[in-house]
Enzyme design. Sequence first.
Site, PDB file in Angstrom:
ATOM      1  N   HIS A  34       0.824  -1.212   0.000  1.00 55.71           N
ATOM      2  CA  HIS A  34       0.000   0.000   0.000  1.00 55.71           C
ATOM      3  C   HIS A  34       0.860   1.265   0.000  1.00 55.71           C
ATOM      4  CE1 HIS A  34      -4.031  -1.753   0.361  1.00 55.71           C
ATOM      5  NE2 HIS A  34      -3.442  -2.715   1.069  1.00 55.71           N
ATOM      6  N   ASP A  36       2.591   1.975  -3.045  1.00 56.46           N
ATOM      7  CA  ASP A  36       2.783   2.372  -4.445  1.00 56.46           C
ATOM      8  C   ASP A  36       1.951   3.590  -4.797  1.00 56.46           C
ATOM      9  OD1 ASP A  36       0.463   0.829  -4.278  1.00 56.46           O
ATOM     10  OD2 ASP A  36       0.880  -0.344  -6.083  1.00 56.46           O
ATOM     11  N   SER A  67     -11.579 -17.793 -22.923  1.00 60.13           N
ATOM     12  CA  SER A  67     -10.935 -18.103 -21.654  1.00 60.13           C
ATOM     13  C   SER A  67     -10.968 -19.607 -21.449  1.00 60.13           C
ATOM     14  CB  SER A  67     -11.656 -17.403 -20.492  1.00 60.13           C
ATOM     15  OG  SER A  67     -11.205 -17.934 -19.265  1.00 60.13           O
ATOM     16  N   GLY A 120      -7.377 -14.417  -6.625  1.00 57.67           N
ATOM     17  CA  GLY A 120      -7.655 -13.952  -5.288  1.00 57.67           C
ATOM     18  C   GLY A 120      -6.547 -14.191  -4.293  1.00 57.67           C
ATOM     19  N   SER A 124      -1.612 -10.908  -8.237  1.00 56.01           N
ATOM     20  CA  SER A 124      -1.828 -10.029  -9.388  1.00 56.01           C
ATOM     21  C   SER A 124      -2.048 -10.768 -10.701  1.00 56.01           C
ATOM     22  CB  SER A 124      -0.678  -9.032  -9.529  1.00 56.01           C
ATOM     23  OG  SER A 124      -0.604  -8.232  -8.385  1.00 56.01           O
ATOM     24  N   SER A 126      -4.621 -10.279 -12.440  1.00 60.52           N
ATOM     25  CA  SER A 126      -5.181  -9.276 -13.349  1.00 60.52           C
ATOM     26  C   SER A 126      -4.081  -8.504 -14.060  1.00 60.52           C
ATOM     27  CB  SER A 126      -6.104  -8.317 -12.586  1.00 60.52           C
ATOM     28  OG  SER A 126      -5.402  -7.642 -11.560  1.00 60.52           O
ATOM     29  N   ASP A 171       2.143  -3.772  -9.648  1.00 58.40           N
ATOM     30  CA  ASP A 171       1.813  -5.088 -10.192  1.00 58.40           C
ATOM     31  C   ASP A 171       2.187  -5.189 -11.665  1.00 58.40           C
ATOM     32  OD1 ASP A 171       0.817  -5.472  -7.694  1.00 58.40           O
ATOM     33  OD2 ASP A 171      -1.292  -5.426  -8.277  1.00 58.40           O
TER      34      ASP A 171
END
Length: 386
Positions: A34, A36, A67, A120, A124, A126, A171
């Site tokens: 926390h 960045d 996917s 989850g 990262s 995503s 990330d």
Amino acid sequence: MDIERVRSRFIKHFDGKTGNIYWSPGRINLIGEHTDYNGGYVFPGAVDTGIMAEVRPNGLNTVILYSIDYKDKVEFKVDDPNIPRTSWAKYIYGIVQEMRALGVDVKGFNAAFSGDVPNGAGMSSSAALESCFAFAINDLFANGRISKWDMVLAGQATEHKYVGVNCGIMDQFASIFGQKGKLMRLDCRSREFEYFPFNPQGYKLVLVNSKVKHELVGSPYNDRRQSCENVVAALGKHFPDKKFETLRDATWTELEAVKPEISAEDYTRAHFVLGEKDRVLAVSDALQKGDYETVGKKMYETHEGLSKEYEVSCDELDFLVNVAKEDGVSGSRIMGGGFGGCTINLVKDEVYDKFIADATAKFKAQYGHEPGIIPVVISDGSHKVC
């Protein structure tokens, strides 16, 4: 990652022709959580799990995505102003739009992709997805002219504009810039970074996944960021002759000066961020000396701050860190945005097997399911596989 699995699905779901295969990794962050989006320092490394995609231009104005993991197909026009409703497709749609904004003449393409980053888990997945498609689009439609930093920023913009997470740049940076066997200390304000060889003799890095759902969209993540911005605004009013862009610019003395002017919650959040800035620099010094016990001590301090001050931990993660302490693990902390996911653990070889056995058995006895055990291998960033 199984190249043949990705290729076979690509052939099956499209026209039988093959494309190029690209890979982007997930990441770990040794310390610097926390920080960045507060302009501070982070210490990430790319890992050997990530996203693999086969991509081939299709001569159309349509992006057609499959996917493999979700067994789901989504398509959209390259210039469609409407964001797809399917959550995973938003990341790729966003990258298409951001690469177009950089001047890339993105055409339609077919793509099949799969990932082995645990969803989850705070690793990262995503950002790996965004980076993989940014790299592919850059290769296929821009002859590689888009810089690594622009691809990083395209991924961040995707999170902000199309997903709703006001993330920093760590990330995507780790996924794009990663190098095998090296961690990176990134100054999130100046974007200067330095590679640190990471080969701790006698220690292992391992993640323990609580399997508690780690979901940042619509979560208190954005509230934490707002707290930090509230403190920056108060600092600017109290010290009008100094410019405060982020909490990175604040000293401990200045934070104490505005304490009466901010909420107790906002003060506590800011107190963690300033402490974390100091801890990252302490870890940098320790790594240069090969002092992994100090690295571990700072990891425990970070967890305490994330749990008690920033309040992004949960019972399951606190439980796993306590097991690590009891077993003599050198360092352990929550990793990632919080509210679930993994702990990252720096473990001496001689206690590794006992720790893994205890974490597995004790966690199952307490919560009814076994945690995931994920050994960490520091690996290369985004690249074309074939």
